[in-house]
Enzyme design. Structure first.
Site, PDB file in Angstrom:
ATOM      1  N   ASP A  67      51.015 -13.560 -29.591  1.00  9.25           N
ATOM      2  CA  ASP A  67      50.588 -13.403 -30.986  1.00  9.25           C
ATOM      3  C   ASP A  67      51.362 -12.257 -31.626  1.00  9.25           C
ATOM      4  O   ASP A  67      50.840 -11.515 -32.436  1.00  9.25           O
ATOM      5  CB  ASP A  67      49.081 -13.143 -31.061  1.00  9.25           C
ATOM      6  CG  ASP A  67      48.542 -13.261 -32.488  1.00  9.25           C
ATOM      7  OD1 ASP A  67      49.129 -14.021 -33.281  1.00  9.25           O
ATOM      8  OD2 ASP A  67      47.557 -12.576 -32.819  1.00  9.25           O
TER       9      ASP A  67
ATOM     10  N   ASP B 127      47.227  -5.117 -29.113  1.00  8.31           N
ATOM     11  CA  ASP B 127      46.492  -6.389 -29.037  1.00  8.31           C
ATOM     12  C   ASP B 127      47.108  -7.337 -28.014  1.00  8.31           C
ATOM     13  O   ASP B 127      47.622  -8.415 -28.344  1.00  8.31           O
ATOM     14  CB  ASP B 127      46.426  -7.073 -30.409  1.00  8.31           C
ATOM     15  CG  ASP B 127      45.611  -6.271 -31.408  1.00  8.31           C
ATOM     16  OD1 ASP B 127      44.778  -5.452 -30.968  1.00  8.31           O
ATOM     17  OD2 ASP B 127      45.808  -6.459 -32.618  1.00  8.31           O
TER      18      ASP B 127
END
Length: 319
Positions: free
Chosen positions: A237, A254
């Site tokens: 991502d 993340d």
């Protein structure tokens, strides 16, 4: 069909209502009661604190127990306010405690101190919401990851696995030489890690800053992507929203969804990462081709011995 059922022989002295029973407290009883009282006080203090009143959906009893365990184990000394709040997780600032298992002395997570974690050092506490996390999306990244084969299908099991996965991914990325928040501890759905920047002056995402030297930034990003891949990981991502700038450093964040190169969707995730990165830096005025970026990321490192690197070659075959 007949069965022979035997009877127990009666004891000589079965006892009576005046029999003495030992109901005195043991040391274990006293410790358990003290821990229950301390946990109740901790739960009341957290839920009554101003900065947590809007976070009641985050701090259910199971999560409070996990946070309490991290406090008891010395990873967290005191909580501050929320740094960021999302649908799936909230991140809070906290003061790191004198934990028994400490980061490397002099490292980012140690605050640069010679003795490891110091009480004055700020840490980030990331709490995943079990009830509101995107269960289906999480399963997409977990299923096919050989580290999590046989994971149960209920939401709680998936969220707890996701939290452990982010901790493991951060550890692996850091060992590969990728600048990520240094992981410190994990307990159920709660992750303690280095706080990059400060709550009052948080580090800015790449999407929020004017990139003064996009060529250098791009070189750093693609090298980090290559190092991740060499360690067997694909971010999954990666974009300008999952990279931050702090004190001249570019930090990848993340990594909860990061998958191994053996994941069945690894090729798709890598292609998407390359397209996102190429699109961002193209907007910064650099001619970046996503196919060229992918070729660089997956190209095996040259072996000084002249022999082909079988492990890197195998890892590069992601379609």
């Amino acid at each position: 069909m007949s069965e022979d059922f035997g009877l127990l022989e009666p004891a000589d002295q079965p006892g009576d209502e005046w029999e003495q029973l030992d109901v005195s407290d043991t040391e274990a009883d006293r410790i358990a009661r003290r821990q229950d009282r301390e946990f109740d006080e901790f739960r009341k203090r957290i839920k009554d604190t101003e900065q947590f009143k809007l976070q009641e959906s985050v701090f259910d009893d199971a999560t409070l127990a996990a946070v309490y365990k991290l406090v008891q184990d010395g990873y967290v000394d005191a909580f501050g306010g929320p740094v960021s709040t999302g649908k799936e997780a909230s991140v809070f600032e906290a003061l790191g405690g004198q934990a028994g298992e400490r980061p490397e002395p002099g490292s980012e997570a140690a605050g640069g101190g010679p003795e490891g974690v110091t009480p004055e050092r700020e840490v980030a506490v990331k709490v995943y919401r079990i009830n509101s996390s995107n269960f289906r999306q999480m399963r997409e990244y977990l299923e096919g990851d050989p580290r999590f084969e046989g994971i149960a299908s209920d939401k709680k099991a998936v969220v707890l696995a996701w939290t452990r996965k982010e901790f493991a991914n951060l550890e692996r990325a850091r060992k590969a030489g990728v600048r990520v928040p240094e992981p410190i501890a994990v307990q159920r759905n709660v992750l303690v890690m280095e706080l990059v920047g400060h709550a009052e002056e948080r580090a800015r995402r790449l999407s929020e800053v004017d990139v003064e030297n996009p060529e250098t930034a791009y070189e750093v990003v693609r090298e980090y992507m290559r190092r991740l891949y060499g360690a067997g990981l694909i971010h999954g991502d990666l974009s300008e929203y999952n990279m931050i700038i702090h004190e001249g450093e570019l930090v990848i964040i993340d990594l909860g969804q990061a998958v191994t190169v053996h994941h069945p969707n690894a090729g798709e995730f890598l292609a998407r990462d390359c397209e996102n990165v190429a699109a961002f830096f193209t907007r910064q005025g650099i001619d970046v081709d996503p196919d060229d970026l992918r070729a660089y990321v997956t190209e095996p490192e040259p072996d000084p011995s002249g022999e082909p690197d079988e492990e890197s070659s195998a890892g590069a075959d992601v379609e």
